[in-house]
Design an enzyme around this catalytic site. Structure first.
Site, mmCIF file in Angstrom:
data_model
loop_
_atom_site.group_PDB
_atom_site.id
_atom_site.type_symbol
_atom_site.label_atom_id
_atom_site.label_comp_id
_atom_site.label_asym_id
_atom_site.label_seq_id
_atom_site.Cartn_x
_atom_site.Cartn_y
_atom_site.Cartn_z
ATOM 1 N N ASN A 9 46.830 3.568 1.682
ATOM 2 C CA ASN A 9 46.750 2.889 2.981
ATOM 3 C C ASN A 9 46.368 1.425 2.742
ATOM 4 O OD1 ASN A 9 46.164 1.998 5.557
ATOM 5 N ND2 ASN A 9 44.315 3.257 5.800
ATOM 6 N N LYS A 11 46.143 -0.905 4.828
ATOM 7 C CA LYS A 11 45.446 -1.484 5.992
ATOM 8 C C LYS A 11 46.053 -2.856 6.334
ATOM 9 C CE LYS A 11 41.369 1.074 4.698
ATOM 10 N NZ LYS A 11 39.950 1.305 4.858
ATOM 11 N N HIS A 101 43.101 7.494 12.053
ATOM 12 C CA HIS A 101 42.189 6.921 11.048
ATOM 13 C C HIS A 101 40.896 6.518 11.752
ATOM 14 C CE1 HIS A 101 40.526 4.236 8.038
ATOM 15 N NE2 HIS A 101 41.333 4.817 7.163
ATOM 16 N N GLU A 103 39.157 3.996 11.560
ATOM 17 C CA GLU A 103 39.149 2.601 12.048
ATOM 18 C C GLU A 103 39.876 2.493 13.386
ATOM 19 O OE1 GLU A 103 40.723 0.801 8.490
ATOM 20 O OE2 GLU A 103 38.913 1.396 7.401
ATOM 21 N N GLU A 173 38.207 12.412 5.803
ATOM 22 C CA GLU A 173 37.678 11.110 5.406
ATOM 23 C C GLU A 173 36.299 10.905 6.051
ATOM 24 O OE1 GLU A 173 40.954 8.307 4.070
ATOM 25 O OE2 GLU A 173 40.735 7.988 6.208
ATOM 26 N N GLY A 179 35.454 2.721 2.424
ATOM 27 C CA GLY A 179 35.245 1.303 2.114
ATOM 28 C C GLY A 179 33.800 0.958 1.767
ATOM 29 N N SER A 219 36.485 5.928 -0.612
ATOM 30 C CA SER A 219 36.079 5.329 -1.888
ATOM 31 C C SER A 219 36.542 6.148 -3.096
ATOM 32 C CB SER A 219 34.559 5.121 -1.926
ATOM 33 O OG SER A 219 34.172 4.238 -0.897
HETATM 34 C C1 PEP Z 1 40.872 4.747 3.979
HETATM 35 O O1 PEP Z 1 40.853 3.715 4.615
HETATM 36 O O2 PEP Z 1 41.565 5.696 4.388
HETATM 37 C C2 PEP Z 1 40.061 4.843 2.770
HETATM 38 C C3 PEP Z 1 39.902 6.016 2.225
HETATM 39 O O3 PEP Z 1 39.542 3.665 2.302
HETATM 40 P P1 PEP Z 1 38.725 3.471 0.924
HETATM 41 O O4 PEP Z 1 39.480 4.203 -0.154
HETATM 42 O O5 PEP Z 1 38.717 1.986 0.707
HETATM 43 O O6 PEP Z 1 37.362 4.038 1.143
#
Ligand code: PEP
Length: 259
Positions: A9, A11, A101, A103, A173, A179, A219
């Site tokens: 992703n 973003k 997601h 976000e 997630e 992040g 992460s």
């Molecule tokens: C994500 O945005 O779906 C995600 C898992 O981000 P990150 O790997 O940066 O934590």
């Protein structure tokens, strides 16, 4: 056999030239390995909308590689300035779309009902939804993670028919891991994925539960991917930050080849 997936992703990152460069580097890294991806192991690149036709074209007919979108509109078409419909995404050559997601839930107030509408439209246009769920830190500290995830699944997905639900991918997630550099331990991820599969089984039965791919996101990096993916119910990852680096992303992808 469930699909094993590494999805990147991007973003709201990368200019057009940077996006072209990243796809080129990822494709080369896979080619340089000299191997074909094992059956059922896939990579999905999920760029910002403007680069979706270009990325879809670049991965077209490349074994195991696909393109996806980060979101889709909750209506088919109409006066919704700035939105992009599931139909448009499919006609741009993408096969997947992220729905819900954290976000989007946080910054765009996407409700369970809204995500239900988006999932239905994605399926209608033959896109595979990658439906995100996960608890925040307060909810985990209160021991409410299972209840929160179960509600997200129930309210947005569990009115789908068996046939529809079998086309969905779920990404667990935990919001506190996205992040932040704080990854769920393999045990935490494994427990939640087992709980999600059991919840699906209770609703749709064992056959469907066994075939739905469950991804971990939060992460995930080359250094922890193998341990996370070794968990029985973890079928790959949804990768944010590390997907912007070709070496890191392909390393994560290759760790799935050994599963
Ligand atoms: C994500 O945005 O779906 C995600 C898992 O981000 P990150 O790997 O940066 O934590």
């Amino acid at each position: 056999m469930r699909k094993q997936i590494t999805a990147g992703n991007w973003k709201m990152h990368l200019t057009k030239d940077e996006a072209i460069d990243l796809v080129f580097q990822i494709k080369n890294a896979v080619k340089d390995s000299g191997k074909r991806p094992p059956e059922g192991v896939e990579m999905i690149l999920i760029p910002p909308f403007p680069w979706l036709p270009m990325v879809s074209q670049a991965v077209h007919n490349v074994p195991g590689m696909h393109a996806g979108a980060q979101n889709c509109a909750h209506e088919e078409q109409g006066a919704l300035t700035g939105e992009v419909s599931a139909d448009m995404i499919a006609s741009a050559g993408a096969q997947y779309v992220i729905i819900g997601h954290s976000e989007r839930r946080q910054h765009f107030q996407e409700s369970h009902d809204r995500l239900k509408e988006k999932t239905a439209l994605a399926l209608k246009y033959n896109l595979t939804p990658i439906f995100c769920c996960g608890e925040n830190l307060k909810e985990r500290n209160a021991g409410e993670e299972n209840r929160v995830v179960e509600k997200q699944l129930t309210d947005s997905l569990f009115s789908l028919s068996k046939e529809e639900f079998s086309r969905v991918i779920i990404a667990y997630e935990p919001v506190w891991a996205i992040g932040t550099g704080k990854t769920a331990t393999p045990e935490q991820a494994g427990q939640m994925h087992a709980f999600i599969r059991e919840t699906i089984e209770n609703h749709y039965g064992n056959n469907i539960a066994r075939q739905v791919s469950l991804l971990y996101g939060g992460s995930c990096k080359p250094g922890n991917a193998k341990a996370l993916f070794s968990q029985q119910h973890v079928d790959g990852g949804l990768i944010g930050g590390a997907s912007l680096n070709a070496k890191d992303f392909t390393e994560i992808y290759f760790s799935l080849w050994e599963k």
